[in-house]
Each structure stands twice: as C-alpha cells, then as structure tokens.
Design an enzyme around this catalytic site. Structure first.
Site, mmCIF file in Angstrom:
data_model
loop_
_atom_site.group_PDB
_atom_site.id
_atom_site.type_symbol
_atom_site.label_atom_id
_atom_site.label_comp_id
_atom_site.label_asym_id
_atom_site.label_seq_id
_atom_site.Cartn_x
_atom_site.Cartn_y
_atom_site.Cartn_z
ATOM 1 N N GLU A 52 0.820 -1.201 0.000
ATOM 2 C CA GLU A 52 0.000 0.000 0.000
ATOM 3 C C GLU A 52 0.863 1.264 0.000
ATOM 4 O O GLU A 52 0.598 2.222 -0.714
ATOM 5 C CB GLU A 52 -0.920 0.005 1.232
ATOM 6 N N TRP A 170 17.182 -38.202 -17.682
ATOM 7 C CA TRP A 170 16.163 -37.336 -17.100
ATOM 8 C C TRP A 170 14.791 -37.871 -17.469
ATOM 9 O O TRP A 170 14.559 -38.264 -18.615
ATOM 10 C CB TRP A 170 16.309 -35.902 -17.588
ATOM 11 N N GLY A 295 13.556 -38.728 -2.006
ATOM 12 C CA GLY A 295 13.071 -39.936 -2.659
ATOM 13 C C GLY A 295 11.843 -40.491 -1.979
ATOM 14 O O GLY A 295 11.251 -39.870 -1.091
#
Length: 367
Positions: A52, A170, A295
């Site tokens: 603000e 990947w 994991g």
C-alpha cells in the site's frame, strides 16, 4: 478497465515478491483515480515497504478521493513498518477493495475496522479465492506455526521415479526442469534425505537466468552419512545448510559445524529422525515453507505422519517398468484405498511433452 482487472493487476504485482518476503505475505496494491491507474506497488522484500505504501509513493497524481485495490487486508499495527491503514487514511483514499482477510491476530479485522471508522468505503473479499491462492503458505504458517510442506517429484507415465538400477536422469524435459528452479525460488527451504545426497550429490540451489534466491537446504540424515566432500557441505558457508540427525557422532557433528552447517539433533523414532519434532523446530526458526525433493522413503515418512500439505508431480513421457523400479512414495503404504489422505487436484499444466499436476493434501488426523 473494470474493478476485476484492477485487482488482477494487484495480484500479478504481488506475485513478484515470491521468494523475497518470507515469512511475510505476498501483497500487491493498485490506486485508481478517474479511471486511470495513478499508483501501483507490491511488497518487494522482507522489511521493505508494504504494498500500500509502495503504491502511494509511486503515485504520479494526488491520491485524494481515489480507489485502492489491495490483495490483503491492510495492517493496523506498528511492526517493521507503520500501519498501512493509517497511510491510506492520511492519503485521503475514498474506497478500498480488499481481497483476502489477514489471519494474523495482530491484523485480523482491525485494518478494515480502522478504515471504516475513518469513513472509507470498504469492499471486502473481492476476488477472494484468487487472492487467497497467493498466500496459502503464509496463511498455513500463521495458523499452525509450522512450515507448509510440498512434495515435488518427477515420475514416468507408469509411476516410477527411477529405474531398478537407480537411473533417473532425465525423466522430464528441460522446460519442466527449469520450472523447478522457479519453485525453489518461491520456497524458503528445500529438503532431501541422505540417500539423495549419496546418490546424486546435488547442489539444491536456485538456478534461474535472472538470478533467484537460494533456499535453505535441509538434509534428513539420521546416521550422519553425508560425506564431508559433498556439494552441500562444501558450499555450506555460502548457502545455509541444516543437517537434521538423531546421531550422537560428536566428531562428525563438529566437523559439519566447522564446515558451516547447522546441525539439529533430534529425538529418534524407530531409529529415524522424529519428523514432527523437526518440523516444529523449523517453524520456530521462521521457516514457513519447504519444498521436499527427496526420494520415496522420505516422501512416505512425511506422508505417513500427516505432514504433507501439497504435491507437485511432474509426469514425463517415459515408461520405465519393473517391479523393482522406485516409486515416488515408498514405504509400506496404506492398508486400503480409503485410508489415504483426501487429494484435491488444483492445477494441471503442460511443459511440452511433460505434465505438472498440483494437488492439495488433507489429512484426517491433525498435525
């Protein structure tokens, strides 16, 4: 422009503060007069100007009798900054559209009350759901004093995060992997287990083209197996690194501390770290959010004790197969389908040939 468009602009401004304002909320503000945006701003960094005040400072015209659109209820107390509600009153703003209520007990309802007492017209809960989405982390932390925990993993179409040999690079493409670094920028901390450190030797930093904020790195390592020559230990003096353990190996603890790591010694639960105690401690350290990139073992441990709030699942266009291939959430699992937590899908997004599925998790038992 319509009222909704002005508030949407405030929402977009607020999002720019991600990664820089924790543990404060994301807030944006827009000031409009005679159909023209005369000022806009957002909370850019912790301790900096609130949205603000930033919008008021950026005004190129007198804001007297103007309208403000702000994503969160203006504060009414003195903290690192004076009250925003008071600044709005002193600026002579006539009407304020407010998106979200602020659950912080120091603010809740008091900011709106201050504005109303000054004769300012208030339109509350304007585009509330969109504004609330900005601050899921802040709302959770204020209410529980515990960090908001998101599990992030990449899996194949058949639900595997690695082959039976452990290979995982990947599963997803470059666009999805780049998106992960934006997430790291947005979270205060990132967490992995010792197995991830041993198998991948990760950096767990934020690698965005335009820079970014490195999250605090947390390793859950019950037996202090983390190597002293790991990337995390070697860079602990430059990137905050926490090792959580229940080991009493004082020589290794001393070596880690000398390398720049902070070591948290915790109670043992079945020869593993007491995760509830860890999360409580991290909350007291002003860590409001954690992105878990571990994991299946760590993911299950957190899920089992009801600590997971959100899941970010990247699904790659791969098939890995194999009963011995690793799953994103391992462990024994739930006894039947109805015993697991309730899951609500919040977002599905495509990155070329990969898909991101985001879901909120609701546990029946309390934390």
């Amino acid at each position: 422009m319509k009222h909704e468009e002005y508030m949407q602009l405030a929402i977009e401004l607020a999002a720019k503060g991600a990664g820089h304002v924790s543990p404060n909320p994301l807030v944006g503000a827009v000031i409009v007069k005679d159909g023209e945006v005369i000022g806009q701003g957002y909370h850019e960094k912790y301790g900096g100007l609130h949205a603000e005040k930033a919008a008021l400072e950026n005004c190129h015209k007198n804001p007297m009798d103007s309208t403000m659109y702000v994503t969160l209820e203006p504060c009414s107390h003195f903290g690192k900054q004076p009250p925003c509600a008071l600044a709005i009153i002193e600026a002579g703003i006539k009407t304020v559209y407010i998106g979200s209520d602020d659950p912080n007990p120091k603010v809740s309802g008091k900011g709106m009350a201050m504005l109303k007492e000054a004769g300012i017209k208030i339109i509350p809960h304007f585009l509330k759901s969109r504004c609330d989405e900005l601050n899921e982390i802040f709302f959770h932390y204020i209410k529980t004093k515990k960090p908001y925990i998101s599990l992030k993993y990449a899996m194949s179409l058949d639900g595997k995060i690695a082959t039976y040999t452990g290979n995982s690079q990947w599963i997803t493409g470059s666009l999805a992997r780049a998106h992960v670094h934006k997430m790291r920028n947005d979270y205060t901390a990132i967490m992995v287990g010792s197995e991830t450190v041993l198998s991948d030797n990760p950096m767990l930093n934020c690698r965005l083209p335009e820079g970014g904020v490195n999250p605090i790195r947390i390793v859950c390592d019950s037996r202090l197996r983390i190597p002293m020559d790991s990337n995390l230990v070697k860079t602990a003096n430059s990137i905050s690194t926490i090792i959580a353990t229940c080991s009493d190996h004082m020589k290794k603890i001393s070596e880690l501390q000398d390398a720049g790591c902070q070591v948290l010694r915790l109670a043992s639960h079945d020869e593993h770290i007491d995760l509830r105690q860890l999360i409580d401690k991290l909350g007291k350290m002003s860590i409001d959010s954690i992105l878990v990139e571990g994991g299946g073992t760590l993911n299950w441990a957190l899920m089992e004790v009801g600590l997971v709030n959100h899941i970010k699942c990247y699904m790659g266009s791969k098939i890995l197969g194999g009963s011995l291939s690793k799953s994103p959430i391992a462990g024994l699992g739930f006894t039947n389908v109805d015993n697991g937590p309730h899951v609500e899908i919040k977002n599905v997004e495509r990155f070329q040939n990969d898909i991101l599925i985001e879901a909120d998790i609701f546990h029946e038992r309390s934390l």
